[in-house]
Every structure is written in C-alpha cells, then in structure tokens.
Design a protein around this motif. Structure first.
Motif, PDB file in Angstrom:
ATOM      1  N   VAL A  61       0.798  -1.226   0.000  1.00 34.12           N
ATOM      2  CA  VAL A  61       0.000   0.000   0.000  1.00 34.12           C
ATOM      3  C   VAL A  61       0.835   1.284   0.000  1.00 34.12           C
ATOM      4  CG1 VAL A  61      -2.004  -1.070   1.073  1.00 34.12           C
ATOM      5  CG2 VAL A  61      -0.251  -0.041   2.513  1.00 34.12           C
ATOM      6  N   GLY A  62       2.135   1.196   0.235  1.00 31.56           N
ATOM      7  CA  GLY A  62       2.956   2.400   0.208  1.00 31.56           C
ATOM      8  C   GLY A  62       4.262   2.218   0.951  1.00 31.56           C
ATOM      9  N   VAL A  63       5.023   3.298   1.003  1.00 29.78           N
ATOM     10  CA  VAL A  63       6.289   3.303   1.730  1.00 29.78           C
ATOM     11  C   VAL A  63       6.003   3.746   3.160  1.00 29.78           C
ATOM     12  CG1 VAL A  63       8.569   4.369   1.898  1.00 29.78           C
ATOM     13  CG2 VAL A  63       7.631   3.801  -0.342  1.00 29.78           C
ATOM     14  N   HIS A  64       6.393   2.935   4.134  1.00 27.10           N
ATOM     15  CA  HIS A  64       6.171   3.254   5.550  1.00 27.10           C
ATOM     16  C   HIS A  64       7.315   4.108   6.092  1.00 27.10           C
ATOM     17  CE1 HIS A  64       6.328   2.510   9.916  1.00 27.10           C
ATOM     18  NE2 HIS A  64       5.010   2.491   9.825  1.00 27.10           N
ATOM     19  N   HIS A  65       8.552   3.702   5.811  1.00 29.06           N
ATOM     20  CA  HIS A  65       9.714   4.466   6.238  1.00 29.06           C
ATOM     21  C   HIS A  65      10.902   4.125   5.361  1.00 29.06           C
ATOM     22  CE1 HIS A  65      10.490   0.687   8.494  1.00 29.06           C
ATOM     23  NE2 HIS A  65      11.766   1.009   8.333  1.00 29.06           N
ATOM     24  N   VAL A  66      11.929   4.940   5.456  1.00 27.33           N
ATOM     25  CA  VAL A  66      13.188   4.721   4.752  1.00 27.33           C
ATOM     26  C   VAL A  66      14.266   4.594   5.805  1.00 27.33           C
ATOM     27  CG1 VAL A  66      14.853   5.726   3.150  1.00 27.33           C
ATOM     28  CG2 VAL A  66      12.413   6.064   2.754  1.00 27.33           C
ATOM     29  N   GLY A  67      15.044   3.513   5.748  1.00 27.37           N
ATOM     30  CA  GLY A  67      16.140   3.306   6.692  1.00 27.37           C
ATOM     31  C   GLY A  67      17.421   3.900   6.142  1.00 27.37           C
ATOM     32  N   MET A  68      18.100   4.698   6.958  1.00 30.70           N
ATOM     33  CA  MET A  68      19.343   5.348   6.547  1.00 30.70           C
ATOM     34  C   MET A  68      20.439   4.994   7.554  1.00 30.70           C
ATOM     35  SD  MET A  68      18.227   7.073   3.905  1.00 30.70           S
ATOM     36  CE  MET A  68      19.353   8.389   3.545  1.00 30.70           C
ATOM     37  N   ILE A  69      21.587   4.576   7.030  1.00 33.44           N
ATOM     38  CA  ILE A  69      22.725   4.232   7.879  1.00 33.44           C
ATOM     39  C   ILE A  69      23.510   5.494   8.205  1.00 33.44           C
ATOM     40  CG2 ILE A  69      24.932   3.008   7.910  1.00 33.44           C
ATOM     41  CD1 ILE A  69      23.599   0.866   6.154  1.00 33.44           C
ATOM     42  N   CYS A  70      23.920   5.597   9.472  1.00 34.33           N
ATOM     43  CA  CYS A  70      24.763   6.730   9.865  1.00 34.33           C
ATOM     44  C   CYS A  70      25.910   6.235  10.742  1.00 34.33           C
ATOM     45  CB  CYS A  70      23.952   7.805  10.568  1.00 34.33           C
ATOM     46  SG  CYS A  70      23.274   7.348  12.171  1.00 34.33           S
ATOM     47  N   LYS A  71      27.014   6.964  10.701  1.00 34.64           N
ATOM     48  CA  LYS A  71      28.194   6.625  11.491  1.00 34.64           C
ATOM     49  C   LYS A  71      28.170   7.331  12.846  1.00 34.64           C
ATOM     50  CE  LYS A  71      33.238   6.961  11.290  1.00 34.64           C
ATOM     51  NZ  LYS A  71      34.382   7.389  10.469  1.00 34.64           N
ATOM     52  N   ASP A  72      27.697   8.580  12.849  1.00 34.74           N
ATOM     53  CA  ASP A  72      27.684   9.412  14.050  1.00 34.74           C
ATOM     54  C   ASP A  72      26.250   9.908  14.243  1.00 34.74           C
ATOM     55  OD1 ASP A  72      27.744  11.604  15.812  1.00 34.74           O
ATOM     56  OD2 ASP A  72      29.743  12.208  15.166  1.00 34.74           O
ATOM     57  N   LEU A  73      25.519   9.258  15.141  1.00 34.21           N
ATOM     58  CA  LEU A  73      24.100   9.559  15.326  1.00 34.21           C
ATOM     59  C   LEU A  73      23.863  11.029  15.674  1.00 34.21           C
ATOM     60  CD1 LEU A  73      21.204   8.483  15.373  1.00 34.21           C
ATOM     61  CD2 LEU A  73      21.541   7.964  17.800  1.00 34.21           C
ATOM     62  N   GLU A  74      24.673  11.586  16.576  1.00 38.97           N
ATOM     63  CA  GLU A  74      24.459  12.973  16.980  1.00 38.97           C
ATOM     64  C   GLU A  74      24.604  13.926  15.791  1.00 38.97           C
ATOM     65  OE1 GLU A  74      26.153  10.721  18.793  1.00 38.97           O
ATOM     66  OE2 GLU A  74      24.741  10.615  20.458  1.00 38.97           O
ATOM     67  N   LYS A  75      25.629  13.704  14.971  1.00 36.33           N
ATOM     68  CA  LYS A  75      25.852  14.553  13.788  1.00 36.33           C
ATOM     69  C   LYS A  75      24.687  14.415  12.802  1.00 36.33           C
ATOM     70  CE  LYS A  75      29.450  15.454  10.338  1.00 36.33           C
ATOM     71  NZ  LYS A  75      30.783  15.041   9.864  1.00 36.33           N
ATOM     72  N   SER A  76      24.196  13.210  12.617  1.00 39.07           N
ATOM     73  CA  SER A  76      23.074  12.989  11.705  1.00 39.07           C
ATOM     74  C   SER A  76      21.779  13.588  12.245  1.00 39.07           C
ATOM     75  CB  SER A  76      22.898  11.495  11.434  1.00 39.07           C
ATOM     76  OG  SER A  76      24.007  11.005  10.711  1.00 39.07           O
ATOM     77  N   VAL A  77      21.574  13.504  13.554  1.00 36.85           N
ATOM     78  CA  VAL A  77      20.388  14.112  14.158  1.00 36.85           C
ATOM     79  C   VAL A  77      20.402  15.618  13.916  1.00 36.85           C
ATOM     80  CG1 VAL A  77      19.297  14.691  16.370  1.00 36.85           C
ATOM     81  CG2 VAL A  77      19.914  12.319  15.857  1.00 36.85           C
ATOM     82  N   VAL A  78      21.547  16.253  14.094  1.00 35.96           N
ATOM     83  CA  VAL A  78      21.651  17.695  13.833  1.00 35.96           C
ATOM     84  C   VAL A  78      21.259  17.983  12.379  1.00 35.96           C
ATOM     85  CG1 VAL A  78      23.292  19.612  13.583  1.00 35.96           C
ATOM     86  CG2 VAL A  78      23.310  18.206  15.651  1.00 35.96           C
ATOM     87  N   PHE A  79      21.742  17.170  11.445  1.00 32.23           N
ATOM     88  CA  PHE A  79      21.436  17.391  10.029  1.00 32.23           C
ATOM     89  C   PHE A  79      19.936  17.265   9.756  1.00 32.23           C
ATOM     90  CE2 PHE A  79      20.784  15.868   5.678  1.00 32.23           C
ATOM     91  CZ  PHE A  79      21.413  16.874   4.963  1.00 32.23           C
ATOM     92  N   TYR A  80      19.333  16.153  10.155  1.00 34.06           N
ATOM     93  CA  TYR A  80      17.923  15.914   9.845  1.00 34.06           C
ATOM     94  C   TYR A  80      16.984  16.805  10.667  1.00 34.06           C
ATOM     95  CZ  TYR A  80      19.107  12.056   6.794  1.00 34.06           C
ATOM     96  OH  TYR A  80      19.597  11.320   5.752  1.00 34.06           O
ATOM     97  N   ARG A  81      17.301  17.039  11.929  1.00 38.94           N
ATOM     98  CA  ARG A  81      16.429  17.849  12.789  1.00 38.94           C
ATOM     99  C   ARG A  81      16.652  19.342  12.575  1.00 38.94           C
ATOM    100  NH1 ARG A  81      18.251  17.247  18.490  1.00 38.94           N
ATOM    101  NH2 ARG A  81      19.686  18.828  17.722  1.00 38.94           N
TER     102      ARG A  81
END
Length: 186
Positions: free
Chosen positions: A55-75
C-alpha cells in the motif's frame, strides 16, 4: 510502456533479443492501475499492489556513522520533527526516527557497507541510490542547505528538484510539488 531493467533472460519470443540487448522490457499494465493524468501512456496503481497488497512506503532506513551529527542534520538543517516512538530498549543499535509527512526516516548507527568517500560516488545524486521527498518550496531548502554548507545539484530532468547528501553520503532528492495537483504524480 517501457522500463529499463537488467537484461537477464526475462523475455522470450520475437524481439526479445533486441530489447534484452538494450536492457528494455515492455511493462504490461496490471489489474488495479489507471492512466496517469499527465500522460495517457503511464499506468498508475489505484490501490494496493503486488502479491502482498503493498500500500505504500512506511519508512526509509538510513545508515549513519555518528548519530548525533546525523540528528543535527535531519532535525536542525532539514527541520524534520523527531518521531518519539522508537523502541530504543528493543533495538540492538542506536538510532533516531524523523517524520517526513506521514512517513518517516529511521536513522541506524551501524557499520556502513557503502563507500562514504564522495570521490567513489557519482557526482550528481540522481545517478546514485536515493529517495525523494516532496517539498513545498525548493528555493527555501536551497537557502537552508547553502547556509549550512551542504552542497547540492539541481535535477537534470528540468523538474524543480535538488539532490544532496547527508553527513554519511546518503543521497536525498527533494522535489517541489506545491500548487500543481496531487504530489505523487511526478
């Protein structure tokens, strides 16, 4: 209608060998499709599809090395709201979830099997693995990316769309969809 797929003996009959050489096979409309409003030659599903009723795309999984750095980027850079229902106590890796409309991005801090050295990846993100998000104002996003030193390229198709990479070289596309009808018809 034609679709590009790897030519691996999936066709038979007259014309199959020529199409296989070009990597093109005919796409046969399936039950439950309708003609796309912008083109009478494009079929679009009207409900669930496939043998499992997808029925559709529920979520997209993305791999990250540094969670804090990635959170800053996405948030902070992209301004995505945090999805708070991640079951941290049940998952064997660190991560964070973010809303993108009614779907979500799941960041996973796990070893990345893909090259993060950009010299080993296509320069234009449209030629690399990516997912696309619909946005209302691609110019505002370009401004935010420039202000944060994030490089991007414009779509080669002429659409109001840009491609850019997150801190782990994952490619994202953002397509402007405001004021032009149902956004998933692009």
């Amino acid at each position: 209608m034609l679709a590009r797929v790897p030519a691996r003996g999936r066709m038979s009959g007259v014309g199959a060998s020529k199409a296989a050489v070009r990597g093109v096979v005919p796409v046969v409309p399936t039950k439950g499709t309708r003609t796309h409003a912008a083109s009478s030659s494009v079929e679009r599903p009207t409900g669930s599809t496939g043998v499992a009723g997808i029925v559709g795309v529920h979520h997209v999984g993305m791999i990250c090395k540094d969670l804090e750095k990635s959170v800053v980027f996405y948030r902070d850079v992209l301004g995505l709201p945090t999805k708070m229902d991640r079951p941290d106590d049940k998952l064997p890796f660190r991560g964070a979830w973010f809303w993108i409309g009614t779907e979500s991005i799941h960041l996973m801090e796990v070893p990345n099997p893909d090259p993060t050295d950009l010299s080993l990846r296509p320069e234009h993100g449209g030629r690399d693995r990516h997912f696309c998000m619909g946005v209302e104002d691609v110019d505002a996003l370009e401004d935010a990316l420039r202000e944060n030193g994030v490089q991007y390229t414009k779509s080669k198709s002429g659409r109001a769309a840009i491609f850019f990479r997150d801190p782990d070289a994952n490619t994202l596309e953002c397509l402007e969809v405001s004021g032009t009808g149902p956004w998933r018809e692009y």
